[in-house]
Scaffold this active site. Structure first.
Site, PDB file in Angstrom:
ATOM      1  N   HIS A 130      -1.031  10.763  -2.627  1.00  0.00           N
ATOM      2  CA  HIS A 130      -2.339  10.471  -2.037  1.00  0.00           C
ATOM      3  C   HIS A 130      -3.186  11.715  -1.800  1.00  0.00           C
ATOM      4  CE1 HIS A 130      -5.197   9.761   1.281  1.00  0.00           C
ATOM      5  NE2 HIS A 130      -5.343   8.564   0.739  1.00  0.00           N
TER       6      HIS A 130
ATOM      7  N   HIS B  33       0.830  -1.194   0.000  1.00  0.00           N
ATOM      8  CA  HIS B  33       0.000   0.000   0.000  1.00  0.00           C
ATOM      9  C   HIS B  33       0.874   1.256   0.000  1.00  0.00           C
ATOM     10  CE1 HIS B  33      -2.984   2.720   2.255  1.00  0.00           C
ATOM     11  NE2 HIS B  33      -3.566   2.430   1.114  1.00  0.00           N
TER      12      HIS B  33
END
Length: 268
Positions: free
Chosen positions: A46, A4
């Site tokens: 992100h 991730h």
């Protein structure tokens, strides 16, 4: 097992070093978040602002790629650069990440999460991502580029819906958690092939995740960072996980007894 944002428990998320470490840790694939720069480049980051993970500030969308590359995306994490790593090389575009994965010399998965703020400003991001892949020879019917298997994810139901007109549903993942459950009807009707519940959603609704799997979907649980989360994912039959700490999860998996006919956790 997908890493991730790379091996983000160890190195700054989305950095070149984090992805190289994930591959070294034995991750079957990596996950990345993507956004557009001011000059239309697909950047791996992100947040919609730069404040948390760089020495910059303000929206990513208001900086050109050259301006983004000038930022320090490392120091905030408080860890040293690994030997041989270069600070100026840590920020990646999607094309940079593809180059890194193509050089891995083994099969590897790439899960591309398309990030949108509210309201969504049309499909410019989706089109740009598909263009980056297409320039390298990717085709949607197999969603594979040499050794790299590509899937696409989003919480945004409109983004997933747009991609459904281009990419077969088996390569699409509808992300869900306790705050964002839009798009689950596509999991119910089978048009999207991968369910992406967060660990909070899995804990609250394990039977729903089991139902998606029974209906033919793959379950890709995120972010599985403890042995307890891994056991919970395996208990419902999840075939894939994402984790910030692939080395830890790999070590836990190595110590598990055989689980019978269920497919191993991996990229599928």
């Amino acid at each position: 097992m997908y890493a991730h944002r790379g091996a983000s428990a160890r190195f700054p998320e989305h950095s070149r070093a984090a992805y190289l470490q994930a591959l070294a840790d034995g991750a079957d694939g990596v996950e990345c978040d993507v956004r557009l720069s001011d000059d239309g480049e697909v950047v791996v980051i992100h947040d919609h602002t730069l404040d948390r993970t760089s020495d910059g500030f303000g929206p990513v969308r208001e900086r050109t790629l050259a301006e983004l590359r000038d930022l320090d995306i490392w120091t905030w994490k408080g860890v040293e650069l690994p030997e041989g790593a270069v600070l100026a090389d840590q920020l990646l575009t999607l094309d940079d990440l593809l180059e890194l994965l193509l050089a891995a010399n083994r099969p590897v998965g790439l899960a591309v999460e398309l990030k949108h703020e509210e309201p969504q400003e049309g499909p410019a991001l989706e089109d740009a991502v598909l263009s980056v892949l297409g320039r390298r020879g990717w085709t949607p019917h197999r969603s594979r580029l040499a050794n790299v298997d590509v899937s696409f994810m989003s919480f945004d139901a409109d983004a997933v819906g747009y991609l459904l007109d281009v990419v077969p549903g088996r390569y699409l993942c509808q992300l869900v958690d306790l705050e964002y459950e839009a798009g689950t009807e596509r999991l119910a009707d089978g048009s999207v092939g991968i369910a992406g519940p967060g660990t909070d959603y899995l804990a609250a609704y394990p039977e729903q995740v089991r139902a998606w799997i029974a209906g033919g979907s793959r379950a890709r649980v995120w972010a599985v960072d403890t042995a307890a989360d891994l056991y919970a994912s395996l208990a419902v039959g999840a075939q894939e996980i994402t984790t910030d700490d692939p080395a830890l999860i790999r070590s836990v998996l190595a110590g598990l007894p055989a689980v019978g006919p269920r497919e191993p956790v991996g990229v599928g």
